[in-house]
Structure formats: structure tokens, C-alpha cells
Design a protein around this motif. Sequence first.
Motif, PDB file in Angstrom:
ATOM      1  N   ASN A 169     136.991 -22.148  37.999  1.00 10.46           N
ATOM      2  CA  ASN A 169     136.517 -21.543  36.762  1.00 10.46           C
ATOM      3  C   ASN A 169     135.275 -22.269  36.243  1.00 10.46           C
ATOM      4  OD1 ASN A 169     137.302 -21.585  33.350  1.00 10.46           O
ATOM      5  ND2 ASN A 169     136.795 -19.694  34.415  1.00 10.46           N
ATOM      6  N   GLU A 170     135.265 -23.595  36.337  1.00  6.78           N
ATOM      7  CA  GLU A 170     134.088 -24.349  35.901  1.00  6.78           C
ATOM      8  C   GLU A 170     132.879 -24.043  36.784  1.00  6.78           C
ATOM      9  OE1 GLU A 170     134.762 -28.499  35.408  1.00  6.78           O
ATOM     10  OE2 GLU A 170     136.159 -28.219  33.732  1.00  6.78           O
ATOM     11  N   ILE A 171     133.103 -23.880  38.083  1.00  2.00           N
ATOM     12  CA  ILE A 171     132.005 -23.509  38.986  1.00  2.00           C
ATOM     13  C   ILE A 171     131.424 -22.164  38.568  1.00  2.00           C
ATOM     14  CG2 ILE A 171     131.477 -22.796  41.357  1.00  2.00           C
ATOM     15  CD1 ILE A 171     133.573 -24.893  42.271  1.00  2.00           C
ATOM     16  N   HIS A 172     132.293 -21.227  38.223  1.00  3.79           N
ATOM     17  CA  HIS A 172     131.854 -19.890  37.800  1.00  3.79           C
ATOM     18  C   HIS A 172     131.036 -19.975  36.514  1.00  3.79           C
ATOM     19  CE1 HIS A 172     132.265 -15.709  36.304  1.00  3.79           C
ATOM     20  NE2 HIS A 172     132.351 -15.393  37.579  1.00  3.79           N
ATOM     21  N   LEU A 173     131.506 -20.754  35.559  1.00  3.32           N
ATOM     22  CA  LEU A 173     130.777 -20.894  34.300  1.00  3.32           C
ATOM     23  C   LEU A 173     129.394 -21.494  34.530  1.00  3.32           C
ATOM     24  CD1 LEU A 173     133.638 -22.202  31.963  1.00  3.32           C
ATOM     25  CD2 LEU A 173     132.582 -19.934  31.907  1.00  3.32           C
ATOM     26  N   ARG A 174     129.325 -22.538  35.344  1.00  2.00           N
ATOM     27  CA  ARG A 174     128.028 -23.162  35.621  1.00  2.00           C
ATOM     28  C   ARG A 174     127.109 -22.206  36.373  1.00  2.00           C
ATOM     29  NH1 ARG A 174     131.528 -27.683  37.331  1.00  2.00           N
ATOM     30  NH2 ARG A 174     131.668 -29.179  35.605  1.00  2.00           N
ATOM     31  N   HIS A 175     127.676 -21.469  37.330  1.00  5.81           N
ATOM     32  CA  HIS A 175     126.880 -20.521  38.112  1.00  5.81           C
ATOM     33  C   HIS A 175     126.224 -19.485  37.212  1.00  5.81           C
ATOM     34  CE1 HIS A 175     125.743 -18.048  41.579  1.00  5.81           C
ATOM     35  NE2 HIS A 175     126.218 -17.002  40.919  1.00  5.81           N
TER      36      HIS A 175
END
Length: 421
Positions: A169-175
Motif C-alpha cells: 500500500n505504501e508503494i502504491h501511495l508513493r507511486h
Amino acid sequence: MSEKFRLCVVFTHPTQHHGPLWRKLSENPDLELKVLYLSDENQQSGDSFLGEAAQPWDVDLTSGYDHEYLKDLSGKVPTQRKSTVISPGLLDYIHPERCDAVFMQSFVNYSYRLTAFLCKLRGVPLIMQNDASMMSDARYSRQRLIVMSVLYPWMNNLADYWLSCGDHNEIHLRHYGVDDAKIVRGCHPIDGDRFEQTIAAQPDELQRIRRELAWDENTILYGFMGKYIERKNPFEFIDAIASAHQQDSRIRGVLFGGGDLEPAIDKRLAELDGEVINYGFVNQAKIPLYFAALDTFVVTSWIDPHPLVVSEAMASGTPPILSDHCGNWGYNDTVRHRYNGLVYPCGKPAALTEAILEMADTEVRQRYSERSTEVFSEQNLYCEVNAFLKVIERIKASGNPSTQGTASPSTSVDRVPVKTS
């Protein structure tokens, strides 16, 4: 500094996961919580996706905190979630004179979008959380992904803070353009206290359920729980259990739930010899007992951003096997491969069969069970409470005009310290 911090929550409907969170937050003497529900789904009828046998949830979802059901444009409270719902009452509530911050989950419906607009227009800090991951985005067309690459960074940054729920989820937010400074690690809340208390209080019922599901005391039970729909991929579970049973006759699978695929599932199970059974719908009050009666819990989804049934199984001491298309595995996430469970490549029944056979070893299951309990203790209800309190502290420290003169929410005796980032 005597006034309470006023947090307004805009939420689609009461849920078994968030009701306990709102109740726990409301216990804080320096926090004034108001939950605005956009529908009363789960209160009058069951989840339509779980089939005809579904019932309204049989656990308390709404006591212990201030809440209100908002009417839509027709002047009635919707009985089901709708993406087109517009709740005029938001115009009165989303205002710095009535709230110091607002929390909502996504932009999925018109009322959520209205909430974000009002927060920006009136200078009310907006806190958000979703369960999106890059794996769940794989279902979208190239054209949609191009649009998302432009639109999502703008939409995501309408929020002042994001509560993340896991590594992916954090990867998605940063992306999609969210800066690390806006992200506070939380989790999707599971009321572990209720699970622990239910299991401890009903040992005889737990044993009765175990006897009902198993052939005998040597049976190794693997469970699948959720909606019987295409993206949950239940047939991979059935086929892998049947294959594993041929190599270890103690292995048996149990499906809990309901949905559109139930007739096809029953037809497939009729071809077997009891290796897999369809138990059907189980309501919330006894869910902890059914999880605890299993030896291993399996999630085979093609698309599942953050299936909370995994956390529920772990709260019951049951180790998981998880499809790698789900979004809740990783080094610091719910399932940590070969630490507290197994992650297998979705779409490869042979690999799932191998994982099932590996979990047939008593020592392996016991080790993963103990570690699942350990990992869950870091991601339970109190983890999310702490994340909210951390964001509130940041809002107050930022000097937002609406928070001047409010007291910082205090640390209660029920607050359990957990690591956040």
C-alpha cells in the motif's frame, strides 16, 4: 487548551472492523469523534455478494461512539452502498466550526468527493486511508492506467495525511505522488480482543465445531472464507486441496461464505469424495471459533488489495497461505513468507498444493502459528488507534487555525505502543 480535538469520520456503512476502532478512539478523553454513515448496510440485511444465506451482522457495530446516518437527496437513508450517493448533510458538518479534521477512505462515491471538496474549500485537514496496491491495479486497461497516472497524484494530494496499511500500500501511495512526509503507518483494524475473548470463553463450542468439520482427530483442516466470486479464485483452493489429499489423506478443505459461484462450486465438490466441503455462511459472532478450528487458512485471490480475513485468521492463531496477488505480504506486512506463513504464485495450483503439503507438518504449523500471533499483535486495533493519534499530533503541530486551543488527545491506559513509521 481544554477543548477536545474534533474528528469527523465520513464512512460508507458500519463494519465489523471499524466499529470497534471508532469505539476505542471515543474512549480518549481529549478526542471528540463523530461518524457520519452514508448508508445503514449490514444493519437491516446481509451482504448481497455473500448470497441468499447472508444475514445482517450479529455483532454490535454502532454502540460506544457518536454516529449518524445521513440521508441522500431523496430524504432517506440508503440501505446499501452506492457510488452515486450524495449526502447534503455533509455541507453542514464539514466545516471548521464543527470539526478539526476529517477522515475518509477513498474517492469511490460522490459523497466522498464532496467531502474532499469541502475540506479544501473550508480549510479542514483531510486524513485518508485505502488498501490499494500495484497488484490490484493489474486488472485495469492500459488506457485507464494512463489516466490514473495523471489523475491519481492530484487526487491523492487532496489529502493532508495518509494512513498506510502495509508495504504494498505504501508503494502504491508513493507511486501515485504521495510524499513520505504525508504517510503514517497504520493498519486495517481487527478487534483482536473480541477474537481472543470469544475463543477463550467457548472451548467446548470450539471443539464441537472442530469435530463437525473434521473426519477424525487426525484431520488437517484448511479453510477458505469469503465471497464465492471470480476474483477470489475459489476453484484453485478446491483443486489444490484435492491434489494434496491424494498425497496426504489427512488433508481436508472447508469453504465458508457464499455468492454467485456457489452452484458451480457445489457441482465441482459433488465430483469429489469429501476432500472439500462447502459449509456456507458463518456470522460474525462465531467467526473467531471457526478460524480457530482450522489448522491453516488459505487465500487464493486473483485480485485482493488487503484481505482482512488473513488478519482475522492470525488473530485466532491460524497460520496463512496467501496468493502473491494479494497486497498484504511483505517484509513488514501481515504475511511474511516462511516467517509466519507461506506466499505462493497465484494461478499455479501445483505450487499451492506444495504449500498445503508443507503446512501438513505439525512443527511448521506451530512455528508459523506462534509467529502469526506475534505479527498480529503489531497490527491490531491499537496500531490504527496510535496512527490516528500520531496524525492528530501532527495536525496540531502544523498550526492549523481550526485546532488552535484544542487539547492533544492523551495516551489512555488501553493504548498499546507499537512501531510506526
